[in-house]
Write an enzyme that holds these catalytic residues in place. Sequence first.
Site, PDB file in Angstrom:
ATOM      1  N   ARG A 159       0.863  -1.189   0.000  1.00 60.70           N
ATOM      2  CA  ARG A 159       0.000   0.000   0.000  1.00 60.70           C
ATOM      3  C   ARG A 159       0.893   1.230   0.000  1.00 60.70           C
ATOM      4  O   ARG A 159       2.113   1.123   0.089  1.00 60.70           O
ATOM      5  CB  ARG A 159      -1.015  -0.005   1.156  1.00 60.70           C
ATOM      6  CG  ARG A 159      -0.645  -0.661   2.447  1.00 60.70           C
ATOM      7  CD  ARG A 159       0.457   0.001   3.217  1.00 60.70           C
ATOM      8  NE  ARG A 159       0.243   1.415   3.375  1.00 60.70           N
ATOM      9  CZ  ARG A 159       1.186   2.297   3.632  1.00 60.70           C
ATOM     10  NH1 ARG A 159       2.453   1.904   3.757  1.00 60.70           N
ATOM     11  NH2 ARG A 159       0.928   3.580   3.756  1.00 60.70           N
ATOM     12  N   ALA A 175       0.731   5.208  -2.126  1.00 58.62           N
ATOM     13  CA  ALA A 175       0.532   5.529  -3.542  1.00 58.62           C
ATOM     14  C   ALA A 175       1.712   5.128  -4.450  1.00 58.62           C
ATOM     15  O   ALA A 175       1.514   4.405  -5.435  1.00 58.62           O
ATOM     16  CB  ALA A 175       0.202   7.010  -3.679  1.00 58.62           C
ATOM     17  N   GLN A 178      -1.571   2.185  10.133  1.00 53.49           N
ATOM     18  CA  GLN A 178      -0.303   2.330   9.404  1.00 53.49           C
ATOM     19  C   GLN A 178       0.699   3.173  10.204  1.00 53.49           C
ATOM     20  O   GLN A 178       1.908   3.009  10.065  1.00 53.49           O
ATOM     21  CB  GLN A 178      -0.537   3.003   8.038  1.00 53.49           C
ATOM     22  CG  GLN A 178      -1.277   2.150   7.031  1.00 53.49           C
ATOM     23  CD  GLN A 178      -2.765   2.387   7.052  1.00 53.49           C
ATOM     24  OE1 GLN A 178      -3.349   2.671   8.096  1.00 53.49           O
ATOM     25  NE2 GLN A 178      -3.406   2.266   5.910  1.00 53.49           N
ATOM     26  N   ASP A 226      -2.040  10.927  -1.963  1.00 61.23           N
ATOM     27  CA  ASP A 226      -2.469   9.907  -2.923  1.00 61.23           C
ATOM     28  C   ASP A 226      -2.844  10.503  -4.270  1.00 61.23           C
ATOM     29  O   ASP A 226      -2.778   9.837  -5.296  1.00 61.23           O
ATOM     30  CB  ASP A 226      -3.643   9.111  -2.364  1.00 61.23           C
ATOM     31  CG  ASP A 226      -3.140   8.108  -1.348  1.00 61.23           C
ATOM     32  OD1 ASP A 226      -2.917   8.516  -0.189  1.00 61.23           O
ATOM     33  OD2 ASP A 226      -2.901   6.951  -1.719  1.00 61.23           O
ATOM     34  N   ASN A 284      -5.405  12.301   0.838  1.00 60.44           N
ATOM     35  CA  ASN A 284      -4.475  11.453   1.596  1.00 60.44           C
ATOM     36  C   ASN A 284      -5.298  10.670   2.614  1.00 60.44           C
ATOM     37  O   ASN A 284      -6.520  10.855   2.734  1.00 60.44           O
ATOM     38  CB  ASN A 284      -3.387  12.302   2.265  1.00 60.44           C
ATOM     39  CG  ASN A 284      -2.269  11.438   2.818  1.00 60.44           C
ATOM     40  OD1 ASN A 284      -1.682  10.631   2.092  1.00 60.44           O
ATOM     41  ND2 ASN A 284      -1.972  11.552   4.098  1.00 60.44           N
TER      42      ASN A 284
HETATM   43  O1  MRU Z   1      -4.472   3.192   2.390  1.00 61.77           O
HETATM   44  P1  MRU Z   1      -3.005   3.402   2.261  1.00 61.77           P
HETATM   45  O2  MRU Z   1      -2.208   2.832   3.394  1.00 61.77           O
HETATM   46  O3  MRU Z   1      -2.492   2.962   0.902  1.00 61.77           O
HETATM   47  O4  MRU Z   1      -2.820   4.985   2.321  1.00 61.77           O
HETATM   48  C1  MRU Z   1      -1.537   5.512   2.208  1.00 61.77           C
HETATM   49  C2  MRU Z   1      -1.497   6.985   2.342  1.00 61.77           C
HETATM   50  O5  MRU Z   1      -2.486   7.652   2.493  1.00 61.77           O
HETATM   51  C3  MRU Z   1      -0.138   7.617   2.163  1.00 61.77           C
HETATM   52  O6  MRU Z   1      -0.013   8.739   2.972  1.00 61.77           O
HETATM   53  C4  MRU Z   1       0.018   8.034   0.692  1.00 61.77           C
HETATM   54  O7  MRU Z   1      -0.260   6.969  -0.149  1.00 61.77           O
HETATM   55  C5  MRU Z   1       1.376   8.535   0.416  1.00 61.77           C
HETATM   56  S1  MRU Z   1       2.594   7.280   0.502  1.00 61.77           S
HETATM   57  C6  MRU Z   1       4.086   7.946   0.089  1.00 61.77           C
END
Ligand code: MRU
Length: 348
Positions: A45, A47, A195, A236, A246
């Site tokens: 996971r 982006a 996370q 994202d 995000n």
């Molecule tokens: O649902 P996720 O864990 O994929 O969400 C991730 C985020 O929101 C991060 O902050 C974003 O993808 C940036 S990662 C460099």
Amino acid sequence: MIPTIKWDNHFISLIDQRKLPGKKEWLVCRTLQDVITAIKEMAIRGAPAIGVAASMGLALGSQTITTENYKIFRRNFFEMARQMKSARPTAVNLRWAVEKMIRVVEMMKHSAVKEIKGALRKESQVILERDIEINQKIGQNGLRLIPDNATILTHCNAGALATGGYGTALGVIRAAHEAGKDIHVIVDETRPLLQGVRLTAFELIEEHIPVMVIVDSAAGYLMRKKRIDLVIIGADRIASNGDTANKIGSYQLAVLAKENAIPFYIAAPVSTFDPDLKNGELIPIEERDPGEVTSFDGNLLGPKGVDALNPAFDITPAKYISAIITEREILKPPYKGSISDLFGTDMK
Ligand code: MRU
């Protein structure tokens, strides 16, 4: 630094992020479908990491197309690309990576299918390696926004695990630490999938960067008590006016930061911008299984049968964002101008 994803001979291995920090386990993806499932179920996971996985997944999938005929190959590949694009809707890096792979196929229409397959695998490796370089540049560019002795709040995980390596928001933090700045990080848990406490705290502890975890709802209190100097998070998708999608909870941090006169920064590669979108309202927001909210690790948290809402992302309006740190430069408001300048030269 823990690797996120790699080619392992003919297959793809990725660190299964659902199991961290308890277990460091490699998940082996042997088919396109394995990669799509890993993205959907968030074994991988973040982006940029999703973008890297998508490109590798398509290269892997292309190997299974058994034809020498370009037109048939192209048709099958496009169907794979369509399936890959729909794995998760919010992070635009997924679409960006799929389109990069499609371009390889389009540009090689006069080549043998075998050569195209080789080029797709190479392209996916380039996307991975380039992502790490980009994050290091983001780190270097963001350095000057981090004062010595700063206490930094971050949200979710925008670290090595969320990218090809090094991280975006966490890349800036890492670069500040490497530059000898005495920094302290506060990370919120990031409900529902945690996370923050599971992945960001894990990465920072591995790097010996001082970190403390808070519950999501403690951020306002700590800002008001002047215990946070700045906020830095990833993204994202960023619309052409600077509105930023995000992880859910980012918007409330931005509003609280403004109220308490604390700078709020976004760190993201150029591939996270969607210059065709006028504003953040047009960004698709993923709604995930309510079960992620009502239970954790198989244990029900609320009464049996309780329902939940589970939007996975939110939109922070541009007016709350002090700057956007990219690999090219630091963008400042008004973002309409700075973002169109960024894309005026070269979008890809
Ligand atoms: O649902 P996720 O864990 O994929 O969400 C991730 C985020 O929101 C991060 O902050 C974003 O993808 C940036 S990662 C460099």
